[in-house]
Design an enzyme around this catalytic site. Sequence first.
Site, PDB file in Angstrom:
ATOM      1  N   ASP A   1       0.865  -1.184   0.000  1.00 11.74           N
ATOM      2  CA  ASP A   1       0.000   0.000   0.000  1.00 11.74           C
ATOM      3  C   ASP A   1       0.905   1.239   0.000  1.00 11.74           C
ATOM      4  OD1 ASP A   1      -1.708   2.091   0.772  1.00 11.74           O
ATOM      5  OD2 ASP A   1      -2.888   0.780   2.078  1.00 11.74           O
TER       6      ASP A   1
ATOM      7  N   SER B   1      -9.698   5.668  -8.402  1.00 12.57           N
ATOM      8  CA  SER B   1      -9.843   6.456  -9.628  1.00 12.57           C
ATOM      9  C   SER B   1     -11.281   6.642 -10.121  1.00 12.57           C
ATOM     10  CB  SER B   1      -9.029   5.796 -10.750  1.00 12.57           C
ATOM     11  OG  SER B   1      -9.625   4.559 -11.117  1.00 12.57           O
TER      12      SER B   1
ATOM     13  N   THR C   1      -4.974  14.496 -13.153  1.00 11.08           N
ATOM     14  CA  THR C   1      -6.121  14.384 -14.061  1.00 11.08           C
ATOM     15  C   THR C   1      -6.649  15.765 -14.448  1.00 11.08           C
ATOM     16  OG1 THR C   1      -8.448  13.719 -14.126  1.00 11.08           O
ATOM     17  CG2 THR C   1      -7.529  14.101 -11.966  1.00 11.08           C
ATOM     18  N   ASP C   2      -7.303  15.828 -15.604  1.00 13.68           N
ATOM     19  CA  ASP C   2      -7.922  17.100 -16.008  1.00 13.68           C
ATOM     20  C   ASP C   2      -9.097  17.464 -15.096  1.00 13.68           C
ATOM     21  OD1 ASP C   2      -9.766  15.201 -16.888  1.00 13.68           O
ATOM     22  OD2 ASP C   2      -9.860  15.937 -18.951  1.00 13.68           O
ATOM     23  N   GLU C   3      -9.572  16.483 -14.306  1.00 16.29           N
ATOM     24  CA  GLU C   3     -10.732  16.765 -13.450  1.00 16.29           C
ATOM     25  C   GLU C   3     -10.415  17.792 -12.362  1.00 16.29           C
ATOM     26  OE1 GLU C   3     -13.302  13.633 -12.225  1.00 16.29           O
ATOM     27  OE2 GLU C   3     -13.011  12.508 -14.070  1.00 16.29           O
TER      28      GLU C   3
ATOM     29  N   TYR D   1     -13.392  12.570  -5.602  1.00 14.83           N
ATOM     30  CA  TYR D   1     -12.231  12.066  -6.348  1.00 14.83           C
ATOM     31  C   TYR D   1     -11.374  13.234  -6.840  1.00 14.83           C
ATOM     32  CZ  TYR D   1      -9.582  10.716 -10.499  1.00 14.83           C
ATOM     33  OH  TYR D   1      -8.577  10.563 -11.428  1.00 14.83           O
TER      34      TYR D   1
ATOM     35  N   LYS E   1      -7.484  14.385  -5.851  1.00 14.54           N
ATOM     36  CA  LYS E   1      -6.377  14.488  -6.825  1.00 14.54           C
ATOM     37  C   LYS E   1      -5.793  15.901  -6.808  1.00 14.54           C
ATOM     38  CE  LYS E   1      -5.144  11.734  -9.442  1.00 14.54           C
ATOM     39  NZ  LYS E   1      -4.113  10.669  -9.338  1.00 14.54           N
TER      40      LYS E   1
HETATM   41  P1  NAD Z   1      -7.174   2.101 -11.943  1.00 14.06           P
HETATM   42  O1  NAD Z   1      -8.254   2.279 -10.931  1.00 14.06           O
HETATM   43  O2  NAD Z   1      -7.400   1.253 -13.130  1.00 14.06           O
HETATM   44  O3  NAD Z   1      -5.861   1.538 -11.221  1.00 14.06           O
HETATM   45  C1  NAD Z   1      -5.430   2.001  -9.979  1.00 14.06           C
HETATM   46  C2  NAD Z   1      -4.337   1.058  -9.473  1.00 14.06           C
HETATM   47  O4  NAD Z   1      -3.843   1.592  -8.237  1.00 14.06           O
HETATM   48  C3  NAD Z   1      -4.844  -0.356  -9.181  1.00 14.06           C
HETATM   49  O5  NAD Z   1      -3.924  -1.300  -9.662  1.00 14.06           O
HETATM   50  C4  NAD Z   1      -4.905  -0.410  -7.651  1.00 14.06           C
HETATM   51  O6  NAD Z   1      -4.700  -1.701  -7.109  1.00 14.06           O
HETATM   52  C5  NAD Z   1      -3.781   0.543  -7.283  1.00 14.06           C
HETATM   53  N1  NAD Z   1      -3.953   1.130  -5.933  1.00 14.06           N
HETATM   54  C6  NAD Z   1      -5.084   1.710  -5.443  1.00 14.06           C
HETATM   55  N2  NAD Z   1      -4.862   2.104  -4.171  1.00 14.06           N
HETATM   56  C7  NAD Z   1      -3.574   1.774  -3.874  1.00 14.06           C
HETATM   57  C8  NAD Z   1      -2.768   1.924  -2.727  1.00 14.06           C
HETATM   58  N3  NAD Z   1      -3.247   2.500  -1.608  1.00 14.06           N
HETATM   59  N4  NAD Z   1      -1.485   1.504  -2.764  1.00 14.06           N
HETATM   60  C9  NAD Z   1      -0.991   0.906  -3.889  1.00 14.06           C
HETATM   61  N5  NAD Z   1      -1.716   0.729  -5.006  1.00 14.06           N
HETATM   62  C10 NAD Z   1      -3.000   1.157  -4.992  1.00 14.06           C
HETATM   63  O7  NAD Z   1      -6.759   3.579 -12.352  1.00 14.06           O
HETATM   64  P2  NAD Z   1      -6.310   4.151 -13.786  1.00 14.06           P
HETATM   65  O8  NAD Z   1      -7.511   4.488 -14.563  1.00 14.06           O
HETATM   66  O9  NAD Z   1      -5.249   3.296 -14.345  1.00 14.06           O
HETATM   67  O10 NAD Z   1      -5.659   5.539 -13.328  1.00 14.06           O
HETATM   68  C11 NAD Z   1      -4.288   5.612 -12.944  1.00 14.06           C
HETATM   69  C12 NAD Z   1      -3.960   7.035 -12.538  1.00 14.06           C
HETATM   70  O11 NAD Z   1      -4.225   7.915 -13.624  1.00 14.06           O
HETATM   71  C13 NAD Z   1      -4.803   7.554 -11.380  1.00 14.06           C
HETATM   72  O12 NAD Z   1      -3.964   8.315 -10.550  1.00 14.06           O
HETATM   73  C14 NAD Z   1      -5.860   8.433 -12.030  1.00 14.06           C
HETATM   74  O13 NAD Z   1      -6.233   9.465 -11.163  1.00 14.06           O
HETATM   75  C15 NAD Z   1      -5.102   8.963 -13.235  1.00 14.06           C
HETATM   76  N6  NAD Z   1      -5.887   9.287 -14.421  1.00 14.06           N
HETATM   77  C16 NAD Z   1      -6.754   8.368 -14.964  1.00 14.06           C
HETATM   78  C17 NAD Z   1      -7.429   8.662 -16.149  1.00 14.06           C
HETATM   79  C18 NAD Z   1      -8.381   7.680 -16.789  1.00 14.06           C
HETATM   80  O14 NAD Z   1      -9.043   8.035 -17.758  1.00 14.06           O
HETATM   81  N7  NAD Z   1      -8.468   6.448 -16.341  1.00 14.06           N
HETATM   82  C19 NAD Z   1      -7.231   9.897 -16.762  1.00 14.06           C
HETATM   83  C20 NAD Z   1      -6.347  10.828 -16.183  1.00 14.06           C
HETATM   84  C21 NAD Z   1      -5.676  10.486 -15.022  1.00 14.06           C
HETATM   85  O1  DAU Z   2     -10.901  12.977 -17.131  1.00 11.52           O
HETATM   86  C1  DAU Z   2     -10.059  12.053 -16.528  1.00 11.52           C
HETATM   87  C2  DAU Z   2     -10.853  11.129 -15.639  1.00 11.52           C
HETATM   88  O2  DAU Z   2     -11.606  10.274 -16.496  1.00 11.52           O
HETATM   89  C3  DAU Z   2      -9.983  10.326 -14.689  1.00 11.52           C
HETATM   90  O3  DAU Z   2      -9.360  11.198 -13.789  1.00 11.52           O
HETATM   91  C4  DAU Z   2     -10.825   9.298 -13.911  1.00 11.52           C
HETATM   92  O4  DAU Z   2      -9.987   8.485 -13.117  1.00 11.52           O
HETATM   93  C5  DAU Z   2     -11.557   8.434 -14.917  1.00 11.52           C
HETATM   94  O5  DAU Z   2     -12.382   7.502 -14.249  1.00 11.52           O
HETATM   95  C6  DAU Z   2     -12.405   9.299 -15.856  1.00 11.52           C
HETATM   96  O6  DAU Z   2     -13.497   9.934 -15.129  1.00 11.52           O
HETATM   97  P1  DAU Z   2     -14.979  10.068 -15.752  1.00 11.52           P
HETATM   98  O7  DAU Z   2     -15.922  10.265 -14.646  1.00 11.52           O
HETATM   99  O8  DAU Z   2     -14.989  11.050 -16.871  1.00 11.52           O
HETATM  100  O9  DAU Z   2     -15.093   8.595 -16.419  1.00 11.52           O
HETATM  101  P2  DAU Z   2     -16.285   7.519 -16.419  1.00 11.52           P
HETATM  102  O10 DAU Z   2     -15.870   6.455 -17.374  1.00 11.52           O
HETATM  103  O11 DAU Z   2     -16.704   7.126 -15.051  1.00 11.52           O
HETATM  104  O12 DAU Z   2     -17.495   8.331 -17.082  1.00 11.52           O
HETATM  105  C7  DAU Z   2     -17.362   8.929 -18.354  1.00 11.52           C
HETATM  106  C8  DAU Z   2     -18.673   9.642 -18.660  1.00 11.52           C
HETATM  107  O13 DAU Z   2     -19.699   8.649 -18.845  1.00 11.52           O
HETATM  108  C9  DAU Z   2     -19.163  10.536 -17.528  1.00 11.52           C
HETATM  109  O14 DAU Z   2     -19.784  11.681 -18.088  1.00 11.52           O
HETATM  110  C10 DAU Z   2     -20.214   9.683 -16.812  1.00 11.52           C
HETATM  111  C11 DAU Z   2     -20.772   8.827 -17.923  1.00 11.52           C
HETATM  112  N1  DAU Z   2     -21.243   7.470 -17.529  1.00 11.52           N
HETATM  113  C12 DAU Z   2     -20.382   6.682 -16.834  1.00 11.52           C
HETATM  114  C13 DAU Z   2     -20.765   5.423 -16.436  1.00 11.52           C
HETATM  115  C14 DAU Z   2     -19.820   4.544 -15.626  1.00 11.52           C
HETATM  116  C15 DAU Z   2     -22.486   7.016 -17.895  1.00 11.52           C
HETATM  117  O15 DAU Z   2     -23.267   7.739 -18.562  1.00 11.52           O
HETATM  118  N2  DAU Z   2     -22.867   5.761 -17.498  1.00 11.52           N
HETATM  119  C16 DAU Z   2     -22.076   4.946 -16.774  1.00 11.52           C
HETATM  120  O16 DAU Z   2     -22.509   3.815 -16.417  1.00 11.52           O
END
Ligand code: NAD
Ligand code: DAU
Length: 339
Positions: free
Chosen positions: A59, A85, A125-127, A153, A157
């Site tokens: 962790d 995430s 993240t852009d969020e 979330y 971040k």
């Molecule tokens: P994910 O949820 O798929 O993976 C997260 C990983 O982190 C998992 O393997 C989990 O086991 C590990 N983890 C969680 N808590 C932990 C802890 N306390 N110690 C060690 N490991 C831990 O996430 P993702 O979508 O791959 O996102 C990765 C990073 O990128 C995140 O920081 C997220 O904020 C950022 N990000 C994601 C997106 C997206 O679209 N998915 C976009 C922009 C930024």
């Molecule tokens: O912008 C970067 C972010 O993108 C990352 O920081 C986050 O970790 C990642 O999860 C993602 O966040 P979003 O909230 O944008 O992603 P999500 O896939 O959850 O949702 C995308 C869009 O779709 C959002 O407007 C919500 C909508 N949605 C999502 C789900 C899961 C639906 O309409 N139905 C659904 O069941």
Amino acid sequence: MTIIVTGGAGFIGSNFIFHMLGKYPDYRIICLDKLTYAGNLSTLRPVMDNPNFRFVKADICDRDAVFALFEEEQPDIVVNFAAESHVDRSIEDPGVFLKTNILGTQTLMDACRKFGIKRYHQVSTDEVYGDLPLDRPDLFFTETTPIHTSSPYSASKASADLLVQAYHRTFGLPVTISRCSNNYGPYHFPEKLIPLMIANCLNDKPLPVYGEGLNVRDWLYVEDHCKAIDLIIHNGRVGEVYNIGGHNEMRNIDIVKIICKALGKSESLITYVTDRKGHDMRYAIDPTKIHNELGWLPETMFRDGIEKTIAWYLKNREWWETIISGEYRHYYEMMYGNR
Ligand code: NAD
Ligand code: DAU
């Protein structure tokens, strides 16, 4: 070069590990991951036997484990992907988001300070910029857009980002931060929009679209994100933030229709459900800085990326079917049961 990649058993972290081991055969990559519900060791199977790769289950909040690993491995670079995430989960239970995303970041940076490090990179993240209105398509997030968060979330971040900048200013820690838009591609956990819709389509289940489906996200193929981080850790300027995004804005409903069409399923599967609380309307990244400074540009067009992604989910059914048939079922029932 020794790099610790945290969260490498998740979606983007695993893709980053594959990219780095493929491109730099003499680098040593250590994946530190707690294996939460989102971490999946089977994802890392293709590299488990690589002598330059090591997996450590821990962790990032566990100081003793983190410090022991740093002492043993003496890393040059740390790339922190580890995080909770999923926005919807943060609305249900914010606590673990604050712990992992903020305090975990602090623990890692404390270890970086103690053992000396060439670079600490925070995957943000852009969020953190909040959202943009739909009627102002001329507006984009730049690195100087004020932080303005919506969900627990994004607040966690953003808090981590502020802490990273504080460690740079106060302690001189050599940091960089990247803020990327929505990723898609292989190994994306099926709770997120694109993989959830692919999985539900393939199982002829309803496709739950929040609100009217008009929210806009700026989609980037995961490999392009990994390449951007590679450039930043090697050539990015210390102390700087880099936005990453590909000018690929799409409405949720249009994405869902594309997936239906690609899989030959009827749009009658689309079900409009109660909107997400505090739902961000539009994200849109201005990637001018990373383009001008580091020469980064997205390489995968959405039409190619989504085709590759759907093909991956078709070919790797076991990977996501194992997930959706396990503990995840309870989450799905809780989230979507009465929506
Ligand atoms: P994910 O949820 O798929 O993976 C997260 C990983 O982190 C998992 O393997 C989990 O086991 C590990 N983890 C969680 N808590 C932990 C802890 N306390 N110690 C060690 N490991 C831990 O996430 P993702 O979508 O791959 O996102 C990765 C990073 O990128 C995140 O920081 C997220 O904020 C950022 N990000 C994601 C997106 C997206 O679209 N998915 C976009 C922009 C930024
Ligand atoms: O912008 C970067 C972010 O993108 C990352 O920081 C986050 O970790 C990642 O999860 C993602 O966040 P979003 O909230 O944008 O992603 P999500 O896939 O959850 O949702 C995308 C869009 O779709 C959002 O407007 C919500 C909508 N949605 C999502 C789900 C899961 C639906 O309409 N139905 C659904 O069941």
